[in-house]
Each structure stands twice: as structure tokens, then as C-alpha cells.
Design a protein around this motif. Structure first.
Motif, mmCIF file in Angstrom:
data_model
loop_
_atom_site.group_PDB
_atom_site.id
_atom_site.type_symbol
_atom_site.label_atom_id
_atom_site.label_comp_id
_atom_site.label_asym_id
_atom_site.label_seq_id
_atom_site.Cartn_x
_atom_site.Cartn_y
_atom_site.Cartn_z
ATOM 1 N N TYR A 199 1.632 6.448 -6.983
ATOM 2 C CA TYR A 199 0.610 7.384 -7.437
ATOM 3 C C TYR A 199 1.110 8.825 -7.342
ATOM 4 C CZ TYR A 199 -3.747 9.944 -7.814
ATOM 5 O OH TYR A 199 -4.715 10.822 -8.200
ATOM 6 N N ALA A 200 1.839 9.130 -6.278
ATOM 7 C CA ALA A 200 2.332 10.498 -6.094
ATOM 8 C C ALA A 200 3.357 10.878 -7.161
ATOM 9 C CB ALA A 200 2.944 10.656 -4.700
ATOM 10 N N ILE A 254 0.904 4.135 -2.930
ATOM 11 C CA ILE A 254 0.663 5.557 -2.684
ATOM 12 C C ILE A 254 1.809 6.393 -3.227
ATOM 13 C CG2 ILE A 254 0.491 7.307 -0.861
ATOM 14 C CD1 ILE A 254 -1.109 5.187 0.753
ATOM 15 N N LEU A 314 0.831 -1.204 0.000
ATOM 16 C CA LEU A 314 0.000 0.000 0.000
ATOM 17 C C LEU A 314 0.865 1.253 0.000
ATOM 18 C CD1 LEU A 314 -2.807 1.354 0.212
ATOM 19 C CD2 LEU A 314 -2.540 1.207 2.697
ATOM 20 N N MET A 315 1.925 1.262 0.782
ATOM 21 C CA MET A 315 2.824 2.413 0.826
ATOM 22 C C MET A 315 3.471 2.644 -0.538
ATOM 23 S SD MET A 315 6.177 3.151 3.210
ATOM 24 C CE MET A 315 7.067 1.752 2.596
ATOM 25 N N ARG A 318 3.496 9.460 -10.279
ATOM 26 C CA ARG A 318 3.008 8.753 -11.459
ATOM 27 C C ARG A 318 3.465 9.361 -12.782
ATOM 28 N NH1 ARG A 318 -1.093 11.387 -9.083
ATOM 29 N NH2 ARG A 318 -2.166 12.987 -10.275
#
Length: 172
Positions: free
Chosen positions: A44-45, A41, A37-38, A47
């Protein structure tokens, strides 16, 4: 020997409780899920960055967080090697610390190389498919809207009030 969390212990069995516990497997599963999950995230930041840089960051996190090691020599269980190495460093065992770091670096190199190799292989396969005329499905879907015949838009001009004046003259 696995001891239930609610069971009372005698003094001789205390070390075994430190190295093993009842929910060992579920704790590792939760830990791995949280690491993934980390990374998701962070991915995504960042990307919009190039894949190789994103994979470098992800590989460092995966290698550091998910490389297992025995916390002590007589333990039956594993814990993250980065934590074990830091504890060894605080205890003054620099040789053990460097051995742990070396293992983590080798795991990082393997993860990074496999990920980049897979990415380059996929890109090579995509280019080969495009050259042979067999476009992958996502390229065919992108090509179809451009093939549709659409009307050319007409932009109004400032002196184009003929419809408004004809309505006013008809009413009068």
C-alpha cells in the motif's frame, strides 16, 4: 513428544520442549498472517510504483520470512530459515549460513519468476481480449460513462447581469 505448557519437566526432556510445543501450528499461522499483513502495508505504501518493483520487494520479504528450515539437525519442527542461518553465522558456521542463504535466494528467484510470469500472462490475456473485441468487464464499465450524452456546460461571462437588472426594474 509434545509437552503441555503447564506440565513440569524432568531435566532429560528439556531439549524436546525447546524444539516442540503445544501451539506450534497456531504460532506458524499467526506468523504467516503477520508477514502477509506486513507485505500488504508495504504494498500500500508503494502502490504507485511499477508492479515489478513492488513484486521484487514482496518476493524478498516472502522468501526471507517464509522459507522454513530445521533449527537443529534433530528437531522435528521448523522455523524461518533466515533466523536459523543468522544463528549459524553467530555460532561460526559460515558454511551452514551460506547454505541457508543459497536456499533463500533460490526460493526468492522462484517466487519472483512465478509472480512476474503470472503478471505478464495476465497482461497478455488482457491485450488479446481487447484486440478480439471482447473487452474485460472493468474496461466495459469504464467505457459506458463516456458513451452517455451529456449537456455542454455554459460558462457565465462578466457582463451577464440581465436577470438581476430585470428583477430590479420590475419591482420599481
Amino acid at each position: 513428544m509434545t509437552v503441555a505448557a503447564t506440565e513440569t519437566l524432568q531435566t532429560g526432556n528439556t531439549q524436546e520442549v525447546v524444539t516442540t510445543f503445544a501451539s506450534y501450528g497456531s504460532t506458524w499461522a499467526l506468523y504467516i498472517a503477520l508477514v502477509i499483513l506486513m507485505v500488504a502495508i508495504i504494498w500500500y505504501a508503494i502502490r504507485k510504483w511499477h508492479f515489478s518493483i513492488k513484486w521484487l520487494v514482496a518476493s524478498i520479504i516472502f522468501a526471507g520470512a517464509l522459507t522454513p528450515g530445521h533449527p537443529v539437525d534433530y528437531a522435528e519442527t521448523y522455523s524461518p530459515l533466515v533466523l536459523n542461518s543468522v544463528v549459524l553465522l553467530f555460532d561460526g558456521d559460515t558454511a551452514g549460513f551460506l547454505a541457508g542463504v543459497k536456499t533463500i535466494v533460490w526460493v526468492f528467484i522462484a517466487i519472483f519468476a512465478v509472480g512476474l510470469g503470472t503478471w505478464f500472462g495476465f497482461k497478455f490475456w488482457q491485450n488479446k481480449q481487447a484486440q478480439s473485441g471482447n473487452k474485460p468487464a472493468h474496461q466495459n464499465a469504464a467505457a459506458k460513462p463516456s458513451e452517455k450524452k451529456m449537456a455542454t456546460p455554459v460558462e457565465p461571462t462578466l457582463g451577464d447581469d440581465s436577470s438581476d437588472t430585470s428583477d430590479k426594474t420590475d419591482k420599481a
